[in-house]
Design a protein around this motif. Structure first.
Motif, PDB file in Angstrom:
ATOM      1  N   ILE A  63       0.852  -1.208   0.000  1.00 53.86           N
ATOM      2  CA  ILE A  63       0.000   0.000   0.000  1.00 53.86           C
ATOM      3  C   ILE A  63       0.881   1.250   0.000  1.00 53.86           C
ATOM      4  O   ILE A  63       0.652   2.199  -0.745  1.00 53.86           O
ATOM      5  CB  ILE A  63      -0.963  -0.016   1.216  1.00 53.86           C
ATOM      6  CG1 ILE A  63      -2.011  -1.128   1.038  1.00 53.86           C
ATOM      7  CG2 ILE A  63      -1.653   1.339   1.401  1.00 53.86           C
ATOM      8  CD1 ILE A  63      -2.894  -1.391   2.248  1.00 53.86           C
ATOM      9  N   ARG A  64       1.940   1.231   0.803  1.00 57.39           N
ATOM     10  CA  ARG A  64       2.848   2.391   0.842  1.00 57.39           C
ATOM     11  C   ARG A  64       3.566   2.563  -0.509  1.00 57.39           C
ATOM     12  O   ARG A  64       3.807   3.687  -0.966  1.00 57.39           O
ATOM     13  CB  ARG A  64       3.850   2.199   1.992  1.00 57.39           C
ATOM     14  CG  ARG A  64       4.873   3.292   2.130  1.00 57.39           C
ATOM     15  CD  ARG A  64       4.224   4.664   2.374  1.00 57.39           C
ATOM     16  NE  ARG A  64       5.205   5.734   2.399  1.00 57.39           N
ATOM     17  CZ  ARG A  64       5.646   6.375   1.314  1.00 57.39           C
ATOM     18  NH1 ARG A  64       5.199   6.046   0.116  1.00 57.39           N
ATOM     19  NH2 ARG A  64       6.528   7.339   1.435  1.00 57.39           N
ATOM     20  N   GLN A  65       3.879   1.425  -1.136  1.00 55.46           N
ATOM     21  CA  GLN A  65       4.566   1.509  -2.438  1.00 55.46           C
ATOM     22  C   GLN A  65       3.673   2.110  -3.527  1.00 55.46           C
ATOM     23  O   GLN A  65       4.166   2.643  -4.520  1.00 55.46           O
ATOM     24  CB  GLN A  65       5.069   0.127  -2.860  1.00 55.46           C
ATOM     25  CG  GLN A  65       6.225  -0.362  -1.993  1.00 55.46           C
ATOM     26  CD  GLN A  65       6.703  -1.728  -2.413  1.00 55.46           C
ATOM     27  OE1 GLN A  65       7.028  -1.968  -3.571  1.00 55.46           O
ATOM     28  NE2 GLN A  65       6.749  -2.650  -1.473  1.00 55.46           N
ATOM     29  N   GLU A  66       2.348   2.033  -3.340  1.00 53.54           N
ATOM     30  CA  GLU A  66       1.445   2.681  -4.305  1.00 53.54           C
ATOM     31  C   GLU A  66       1.750   4.177  -4.385  1.00 53.54           C
ATOM     32  O   GLU A  66       1.741   4.767  -5.472  1.00 53.54           O
ATOM     33  CB  GLU A  66      -0.020   2.502  -3.871  1.00 53.54           C
ATOM     34  CG  GLU A  66      -0.517   1.074  -3.957  1.00 53.54           C
ATOM     35  CD  GLU A  66      -1.807   0.820  -3.170  1.00 53.54           C
ATOM     36  OE1 GLU A  66      -2.230  -0.339  -3.111  1.00 53.54           O
ATOM     37  OE2 GLU A  66      -2.393   1.769  -2.613  1.00 53.54           O
ATOM     38  N   ASP A  67       2.018   4.789  -3.229  1.00 53.20           N
ATOM     39  CA  ASP A  67       2.298   6.235  -3.201  1.00 53.20           C
ATOM     40  C   ASP A  67       3.536   6.530  -4.061  1.00 53.20           C
ATOM     41  O   ASP A  67       3.540   7.464  -4.868  1.00 53.20           O
ATOM     42  CB  ASP A  67       2.585   6.742  -1.772  1.00 53.20           C
ATOM     43  CG  ASP A  67       1.473   6.410  -0.789  1.00 53.20           C
ATOM     44  OD1 ASP A  67       0.528   5.719  -1.169  1.00 53.20           O
ATOM     45  OD2 ASP A  67       1.577   6.844   0.367  1.00 53.20           O
ATOM     46  N   THR A  68       4.572   5.712  -3.861  1.00 50.93           N
ATOM     47  CA  THR A  68       5.829   5.920  -4.605  1.00 50.93           C
ATOM     48  C   THR A  68       5.585   5.798  -6.112  1.00 50.93           C
ATOM     49  O   THR A  68       6.057   6.626  -6.897  1.00 50.93           O
ATOM     50  CB  THR A  68       6.870   4.860  -4.165  1.00 50.93           C
ATOM     51  OG1 THR A  68       6.886   4.808  -2.749  1.00 50.93           O
ATOM     52  CG2 THR A  68       8.246   5.164  -4.698  1.00 50.93           C
ATOM     53  N   ILE A  69       4.830   4.783  -6.495  1.00 51.45           N
ATOM     54  CA  ILE A  69       4.573   4.567  -7.926  1.00 51.45           C
ATOM     55  C   ILE A  69       3.783   5.744  -8.510  1.00 51.45           C
ATOM     56  O   ILE A  69       4.131   6.287  -9.563  1.00 51.45           O
ATOM     57  CB  ILE A  69       3.838   3.217  -8.149  1.00 51.45           C
ATOM     58  CG1 ILE A  69       4.803   2.056  -7.859  1.00 51.45           C
ATOM     59  CG2 ILE A  69       3.277   3.111  -9.572  1.00 51.45           C
ATOM     60  CD1 ILE A  69       4.172   0.677  -7.851  1.00 51.45           C
ATOM     61  N   ILE A  70       2.750   6.180  -7.805  1.00 58.56           N
ATOM     62  CA  ILE A  70       1.905   7.257  -8.351  1.00 58.56           C
ATOM     63  C   ILE A  70       2.679   8.580  -8.417  1.00 58.56           C
ATOM     64  O   ILE A  70       2.611   9.296  -9.412  1.00 58.56           O
ATOM     65  CB  ILE A  70       0.577   7.371  -7.565  1.00 58.56           C
ATOM     66  CG1 ILE A  70      -0.230   6.076  -7.748  1.00 58.56           C
ATOM     67  CG2 ILE A  70      -0.244   8.577  -8.042  1.00 58.56           C
ATOM     68  CD1 ILE A  70      -1.398   5.907  -6.798  1.00 58.56           C
ATOM     69  N   PHE A  71       3.458   8.894  -7.386  1.00 57.16           N
ATOM     70  CA  PHE A  71       4.255  10.138  -7.439  1.00 57.16           C
ATOM     71  C   PHE A  71       5.283  10.075  -8.580  1.00 57.16           C
ATOM     72  O   PHE A  71       5.476  11.045  -9.307  1.00 57.16           O
ATOM     73  CB  PHE A  71       4.959  10.400  -6.102  1.00 57.16           C
ATOM     74  CG  PHE A  71       4.050  11.025  -5.074  1.00 57.16           C
ATOM     75  CD1 PHE A  71       3.445  12.261  -5.309  1.00 57.16           C
ATOM     76  CD2 PHE A  71       3.780  10.393  -3.871  1.00 57.16           C
ATOM     77  CE1 PHE A  71       2.595  12.841  -4.373  1.00 57.16           C
ATOM     78  CE2 PHE A  71       2.926  10.968  -2.927  1.00 57.16           C
ATOM     79  CZ  PHE A  71       2.336  12.194  -3.181  1.00 57.16           C
TER      80      PHE A  71
END
Ligand SMILES: C=C(O[C@@H]1C=C(C(=O)O)C=C[C@H]1O)C(=O)O
Length: 262
Positions: free
Chosen positions: A22-30
């Motif tokens: 879930i935290r990695q989603e932020d990295t991918i979207i940014f």
């Protein structure tokens, strides 16, 4: 610091791995928002013509990415089981010694690497889907390639987390997985490791994150009356997960499980 950590008794759980995804989603979207500020820039990915003055054998992108990986390898990036190189051949050794922690994954995990597929999908399908087409020769090669590299490394880390997911699922339900692994039954393994309700939540959450992270932030008081302009299309981010990221994560899970009893 490694992203993988257990609970108080050092026991890994599917919930803790899912929290990391879930935290990695932020990295991918940014990272995606950063990359799509620029057009595709197809020159970057093309082999140089025979008359070119660039003295390199593949594309500029290939050159920049391979050199970046080589440098990062020297400072230990690929000692981490969470990192998988795109160009594994002839990587320089690390000057940092390996960690003394007990490995979580089965040793065969090292042979599971789907980065060739990720790179192919990225250049042929994702860039044309998300970026505007080139108006002219765009230049800016190093800046754009460094956005690509950050994004590709984030995608690769997320997708190869499938190894940790599969390991936990195997430990939690060994009796169910073992006969399917011994029978090399890919389809049955795929069915057993799939959680459709979780996938639906992932698709909805990433669309919401894209809408939130992609907002134009201004200080105008009458903002509410304006049409919301988003830096990345939320439905495309949902599609990115549905058609590429989750299927590739599950492919990694199956490949890992097939080797789990070696
Ligand atoms: C990663 C998992 O395995 C599968 C893949 C998912 C994903 O890539 O997000 C989600 C659910 C499962 O179908 C998981 O169970 O969390």
């Amino acid at each position: 610091m490694a992203l993988i950590s257990g609970d108080a008794n050092n026991k890994l759980s599917l919930d803790s791995i899912r929290d990391s995804l879930i935290r990695q989603e932020d990295t991918i979207i940014f990272n995606l928002i950063e990359r799509i500020k620029y057009p595709i820039n197809s020159t970057l990915y093309k082999e140089p013509s025979s008359s070119s003055s660039w003295n390199i054998s593949g594309s500029l992108f290939h050159y920049l990415f391979q050199e970046t990986e080589a440098l990062q390898s020297k400072v230990g990036r690929y000692l981490s089981p969470e990192e998988n190189p795109f160009f594994p051949d002839n990587l320089p050794a690390s000057i940092i010694p390996p960690s003394k922690c007990t490995p979580v994954l089965h040793p065969a995990a090292e042979s599971v690497n789907v980065n060739e597929k990720i790179l192919d999908v990225y250049i042929k399908q994702l860039l044309p889907l998300f970026c505007i087409t080139d108006q002219a020769d765009e230049g800016n090669f190093a800046t754009i390639a460094s956005c690509d590299i950050q994004l590709l490394q984030a995608l690769s880390r997320r997708i190869h987390y499938g190894k940790f997911v599969a390991e936990i699922k195997f430990r939690d339900c060994t009796d169910q997985y073992k006969p399917l692994i011994l029978a090399k039954d890919r389809d049955a393994l795929m069915k057993l490791l799939t959680f459709e309700a979780v996938e639906e939540m992932v698709k909805k959450r990433v669309a919401k994150k894209a809408l939130t992270f992609g907002q134009q932030v201004t200080l105008n008081i009458d903002d509410s009356s304006k049409e919301v302009k988003c830096k990345v299309d939320p439905s495309l981010v949902s599609r990115l997960y549905d058609e590429w990221i989750m299927p590739l994560t599950k492919l990694v899970e199956v490949e890992y499980l097939l080797r789990r009893l070696d």
